[in-house]
Design a protein around this motif. Structure first.
Motif, short mmCIF file in Angstrom:
data_model
loop_
_atom_site.label_atom_id
_atom_site.label_comp_id
_atom_site.label_asym_id
_atom_site.label_seq_id
_atom_site.Cartn_x
_atom_site.Cartn_y
_atom_site.Cartn_z
N GLU A 121 41.02 0.25 38.04
CA GLU A 121 40.42 0.64 36.76
C GLU A 121 39.48 1.83 36.90
OE1 GLU A 121 38.69 -2.75 34.91
OE2 GLU A 121 40.60 -3.80 34.65
N ALA A 122 39.11 2.18 38.14
CA ALA A 122 38.23 3.33 38.36
C ALA A 122 39.00 4.65 38.37
CB ALA A 122 37.47 3.17 39.68
N VAL A 123 40.34 4.58 38.39
CA VAL A 123 41.15 5.79 38.50
C VAL A 123 40.95 6.70 37.29
CG1 VAL A 123 43.50 6.69 38.63
CG2 VAL A 123 42.84 4.70 39.99
N ALA A 124 40.97 6.12 36.09
CA ALA A 124 40.85 6.95 34.88
C ALA A 124 39.54 7.74 34.88
CB ALA A 124 40.94 6.07 33.65
N ALA A 125 38.44 7.07 35.25
CA ALA A 125 37.15 7.76 35.30
C ALA A 125 37.15 8.85 36.36
CB ALA A 125 36.03 6.76 35.56
N ALA A 126 37.81 8.59 37.49
CA ALA A 126 37.83 9.57 38.58
C ALA A 126 38.60 10.82 38.18
CB ALA A 126 38.45 8.94 39.83
N ARG A 127 39.75 10.66 37.52
CA ARG A 127 40.53 11.84 37.15
C ARG A 127 39.79 12.65 36.08
NH1 ARG A 127 44.83 7.95 34.46
NH2 ARG A 127 44.25 8.09 32.25
N ARG A 128 39.08 11.95 35.18
CA ARG A 128 38.28 12.68 34.18
C ARG A 128 37.12 13.41 34.85
NH1 ARG A 128 39.27 7.90 31.04
NH2 ARG A 128 37.25 7.05 31.68
N GLU A 129 36.57 12.81 35.91
CA GLU A 129 35.46 13.45 36.62
C GLU A 129 35.91 14.76 37.26
OE1 GLU A 129 31.95 13.90 36.93
OE2 GLU A 129 32.12 11.72 36.86
N VAL A 130 37.12 14.78 37.80
CA VAL A 130 37.65 16.01 38.39
C VAL A 130 37.78 17.09 37.34
CG1 VAL A 130 39.72 17.03 39.41
CG2 VAL A 130 38.80 14.90 40.34
N VAL A 131 38.37 16.76 36.20
CA VAL A 131 38.54 17.75 35.14
C VAL A 131 37.20 18.22 34.62
CG1 VAL A 131 39.46 18.14 32.82
CG2 VAL A 131 40.81 16.85 34.49
N ARG A 132 36.24 17.28 34.47
CA ARG A 132 34.91 17.67 33.98
C ARG A 132 34.25 18.63 34.95
NH1 ARG A 132 33.57 13.19 32.03
NH2 ARG A 132 32.91 12.17 33.96
N ALA A 133 34.40 18.40 36.25
CA ALA A 133 33.82 19.30 37.24
C ALA A 133 34.44 20.69 37.14
CB ALA A 133 34.01 18.72 38.64
N VAL A 134 35.78 20.73 37.03
CA VAL A 134 36.47 22.02 36.98
C VAL A 134 36.10 22.80 35.72
CG1 VAL A 134 38.74 23.11 36.86
CG2 VAL A 134 38.36 21.22 38.43
N ARG A 135 35.93 22.10 34.61
CA ARG A 135 35.55 22.78 33.35
C ARG A 135 34.20 23.46 33.48
NH1 ARG A 135 38.68 21.59 28.90
NH2 ARG A 135 39.99 19.71 29.03
N ASP A 136 33.33 22.95 34.34
CA ASP A 136 31.99 23.52 34.50
C ASP A 136 31.98 24.73 35.43
OD1 ASP A 136 30.90 21.62 32.84
OD2 ASP A 136 30.28 20.28 34.47
N TRP A 137 33.10 25.00 36.08
CA TRP A 137 33.12 26.12 37.01
C TRP A 137 33.24 27.45 36.28
CZ3 TRP A 137 37.32 24.06 40.93
CH2 TRP A 137 36.79 22.95 41.60
N PRO A 138 32.74 28.53 36.87
CA PRO A 138 32.85 29.86 36.27
C PRO A 138 34.21 30.49 36.52
CG PRO A 138 31.62 30.03 38.30
CD PRO A 138 31.90 28.56 38.10
N VAL A 139 35.28 29.73 36.26
CA VAL A 139 36.65 30.25 36.42
C VAL A 139 37.42 29.92 35.15
CG1 VAL A 139 36.67 30.05 38.93
CG2 VAL A 139 37.41 28.11 37.55
N SER A 140 38.38 30.75 34.83
CA SER A 140 39.16 30.58 33.61
C SER A 140 40.47 29.88 33.93
CB SER A 140 39.44 31.95 32.97
OG SER A 140 40.24 31.80 31.81
N LEU A 141 40.67 28.69 33.35
CA LEU A 141 41.88 27.92 33.60
C LEU A 141 42.50 27.52 32.26
CD1 LEU A 141 40.51 25.55 36.38
CD2 LEU A 141 41.94 27.56 36.70
N PRO A 142 43.81 27.67 32.11
CA PRO A 142 44.47 27.30 30.86
C PRO A 142 44.42 25.80 30.63
CG PRO A 142 46.10 27.88 32.52
CD PRO A 142 44.76 28.22 33.09
N ALA A 143 44.46 25.41 29.36
CA ALA A 143 44.38 24.00 29.01
C ALA A 143 45.53 23.20 29.61
CB ALA A 143 44.35 23.84 27.49
N ALA A 144 46.74 23.79 29.64
CA ALA A 144 47.89 23.08 30.18
C ALA A 144 47.69 22.76 31.66
CB ALA A 144 49.16 23.93 30.00
#
Length: 304
Positions: free
Chosen positions: A39-62
């Motif tokens: 049950e911790a998997v969903a939170a972990a994958r969201r944590e990865v995306v949240r971290a990447v969104r905070d980076w100063p790099v441009s990544l497409p939504a897809a």
């Protein structure tokens, strides 16, 4: 659990950024543990995306969507197969997002032809289709499974549009038609001559399609319910397959975790679609009404 792979800076806390001196591109990374709970998997994958969104790099939504999907698959495999905690590292290489999942099992994942329904098979199929690159390395008594999201490196020389070519070191070459819908190009060079026939058998043209998510319970695989895609799958063509039936495009449907309907012709796929429509009509027209009536009756009988 420590993660050891290719050399990198010490990983900061999730979402943090490590800046370099001067105007060079920033080095960004994050690391965190995942408890031995599916049950911790969903939170972990969201944590990865949240971290990447905070980076100063441009990544497409897809790319972020695919990143979340693959992160969940790799972490889920680690937790399910080891029943132990794992460690996740995500970082920016300068060209791609790289995710590394370290677990306590020394058994490295292996793609086995014709085994998409085997344990972890779906995750490996998705890695091959969506990741720019992926692999695994031994890490002490355990292993690290990694994948990268970003631009793919084209083979050199790249194939002619509409065709693929596999060339051996002695100059022997084999080529074939590359359909527009195929998501990967099998073109490669420098193949040992004795390996050419085996590489031809492994040529697979594939395109994936998605299925709706539904809460699925699989007591033999995990505890509780997980959102799992139903009736997702792929169109595949293996032009050099030993089985002649697979040398033309066929559809493969994943009913649910570990359950596939394979090798469907257009007529067979139409038959399945008709059965699903009939079942949907039954669920909406009769079963739903019966469920509502049963609930109403139950409520009346238990009003106290």
């Amino acid at each position: 659990m420590p993660v050891r792979s290719s050399p990198r800076q010490a990983s900061p806390h999730v979402g943090s950024v490590v800046a370099t001196d001067g105007p060079a591109k920033p080095v960004v990374g994050a690391e965190f543990p995942v408890p031995p709970d599916i049950e911790a998997v969903a939170a972990a994958r969201r944590e990865v995306v949240r971290a990447v969104r905070d980076w100063p790099v441009s990544l497409p939504a897809a790319l972020l969507d695919d990143l979340e999907l693959l992160t969940g698959e790799v972490i889920a495999n680690a937790v399910r197969h080891t029943r132990a905690a794992c460690s996740v590292v995500v970082r920016w290489t300068g060209e791609r997002v790289r995710v590394e999942v370290a677990d306590s099992s020394g058994v490295r994942p292996e793609v086995r032809r014709g085994a998409v329904d085997a344990e972890g098979g779906r995750g490996l199929v998705l890695l091959g289709a969506l990741a720019a690159d992926w692999g695994s390395v031994r890490d002490g008594a355990g292993k690290v499974v990694w994948f990268e999201m970003g631009p793919r490196k084209q083979p050199v020389p790249w194939s002619t549009p509409g065709a693929w070519t596999i060339t051996a070191t002695d100059g022997t070459a084999a080529s074939g038609y590359l359909p527009e819908w195929a998501e990967d190009d099998p073109t490669e060079t420098g193949v040992p001559p004795e390996e050419l026939d085996r590489r031809l058998v492994l040529v697979n043209h594939r395109t994936f399609f998605e299925g709706p998510l539904a809460p699925v319970t699989a007591p033999d695989l995990w505890d509780g319910a997980e959102d799992e895609p139903l009736f997702e799958g792929s169109i595949d063509c293996n032009p050099h397959a030993p089985d002649a039936r697979l040398r033309i495009p066929v559809a493969n449907l994943r009913v649910a975790e570990g359950r596939w309907i394979l090798g469907l012709s257009p007529e067979g796929l139409g038959d399945i679609a008709g059965k699903l429509r009939a079942q949907a009509d039954l669920l909406e027209g009769k079963v739903r009404a019966a469920l509502v009536a049963a609930r109403d009756d139950w409520a009346v009988r238990h009003e106290r």
